[in-house]
Enzyme design. Sequence first.
Site, PDB file in Angstrom:
ATOM      1  N   LYS A 170      22.311 -18.939 -54.416  1.00  0.00           N
ATOM      2  CA  LYS A 170      23.474 -18.110 -54.743  1.00  0.00           C
ATOM      3  C   LYS A 170      23.193 -17.236 -55.967  1.00  0.00           C
ATOM      4  O   LYS A 170      22.625 -17.701 -56.951  1.00  0.00           O
ATOM      5  CB  LYS A 170      24.687 -19.008 -55.002  1.00  0.00           C
ATOM      6  CG  LYS A 170      25.030 -19.916 -53.819  1.00  0.00           C
ATOM      7  CD  LYS A 170      26.133 -20.902 -54.158  1.00  0.00           C
ATOM      8  CE  LYS A 170      25.686 -21.879 -55.236  1.00  0.00           C
ATOM      9  NZ  LYS A 170      26.704 -22.944 -55.470  1.00  0.00           N
TER      10      LYS A 170
ATOM     11  N   THR B  20      35.981 -18.891 -62.939  1.00  0.00           N
ATOM     12  CA  THR B  20      35.069 -19.304 -61.875  1.00  0.00           C
ATOM     13  C   THR B  20      34.847 -20.820 -61.870  1.00  0.00           C
ATOM     14  O   THR B  20      33.876 -21.301 -61.297  1.00  0.00           O
ATOM     15  CB  THR B  20      33.714 -18.597 -62.037  1.00  0.00           C
ATOM     16  OG1 THR B  20      33.180 -18.898 -63.343  1.00  0.00           O
ATOM     17  CG2 THR B  20      33.863 -17.091 -61.878  1.00  0.00           C
TER      18      THR B  20
ATOM     19  N   GLY C  69      34.618 -24.306 -60.803  1.00  0.00           N
ATOM     20  CA  GLY C  69      34.623 -24.999 -59.520  1.00  0.00           C
ATOM     21  C   GLY C  69      34.185 -24.185 -58.321  1.00  0.00           C
ATOM     22  O   GLY C  69      34.327 -24.641 -57.187  1.00  0.00           O
ATOM     23  N   THR C  70      33.615 -23.004 -58.547  1.00  0.00           N
ATOM     24  CA  THR C  70      33.234 -22.163 -57.404  1.00  0.00           C
ATOM     25  C   THR C  70      32.147 -22.806 -56.548  1.00  0.00           C
ATOM     26  O   THR C  70      32.178 -22.720 -55.322  1.00  0.00           O
ATOM     27  CB  THR C  70      32.764 -20.773 -57.866  1.00  0.00           C
ATOM     28  OG1 THR C  70      31.782 -20.929 -58.895  1.00  0.00           O
ATOM     29  CG2 THR C  70      33.917 -19.956 -58.402  1.00  0.00           C
ATOM     30  N   GLY C  71      31.170 -23.456 -57.191  1.00  0.00           N
ATOM     31  CA  GLY C  71      30.098 -24.087 -56.431  1.00  0.00           C
ATOM     32  C   GLY C  71      30.612 -25.224 -55.567  1.00  0.00           C
ATOM     33  O   GLY C  71      30.204 -25.381 -54.401  1.00  0.00           O
ATOM     34  N   CYS C  72      31.516 -26.024 -56.127  1.00  0.00           N
ATOM     35  CA  CYS C  72      32.124 -27.117 -55.361  1.00  0.00           C
ATOM     36  C   CYS C  72      32.886 -26.564 -54.168  1.00  0.00           C
ATOM     37  O   CYS C  72      32.775 -27.067 -53.037  1.00  0.00           O
ATOM     38  CB  CYS C  72      33.084 -27.915 -56.246  1.00  0.00           C
ATOM     39  SG  CYS C  72      32.364 -28.582 -57.757  1.00  0.00           S
TER      40      CYS C  72
END
Length: 270
Positions: free
Chosen positions: A176, A207, A209-212
């Site tokens: 990403k 942003t 928690g975007t990866g979760c």
Amino acid sequence: MSKVACALTIAGTDPSGGAGIQADLKTFQELQTYGMSVLTSIVAQNTTGVQDIHHLPLNMIEQQLDSVLSDMPVHAFKTGMIANTDMMQVIARKVSDLDVPYIMDPVMVATSGDALINKEARSFLKKHLLPLTAVVTPNIPEAEFITGEKITSTEDMKQAAEYIVKELGAGAALVKGGHIQGEAIDFLFDGKELHTFTVERINTKNTHGTGCTYSAAITAYLSRGDTLIEAVRKSKEFVTAAIKHSLSLGSGSGPTKHWAIREEKGVKHV
């Protein structure tokens, strides 16, 4: 009666609700997937950072896994924060025979910059858990650790995705591009082809928690039977809407809005 898609998340908590298991379950719910969870660590964190971490005893993690896997269907599962090698060994033993997609969010550092797993655990994750995955979803700092190479360009990202699959044994790798300038571009190497997912970058500090959320959406779509390419495409759309309409809550990096895509589409479900 149609089959209910069921997804499991194995991860740490976020009491402020933007990341971790809380974000995963919100995402599963939004995408009409029955969500289940196994807690690895209880994390005291909020939009400003991580204040404390309490790791659950290994026997409790194992018992949670046994409780779910002995009784409930699991059509896809993801891991987030797994803090140490002992936890990883337990999880690897329990999930290695599950014939369903495993989505790994290789959580190493919080959005705030706080380290979430130790160095030894990062090495174990790379060697023993990565080969079990259907797809791993590192951001650039995580991909740098996994590959051991500096990533400063889109060409570096492409090479990292291929390396993680060809040399380290992941089923697929989604690298990403949130940490580089320009468009928000992600590269997925599925073992055969390289796929590109691009959206306009959104200028926001919110942003958390975007990866979760991104990896949870992929898990949900795969549990519903989508192909990996379709799951990533839809998940990119889902997380982009969540960031675009992110919430200015707290005094740090605010959370994303998990129901934003419903509002954009004007429908109850996506």
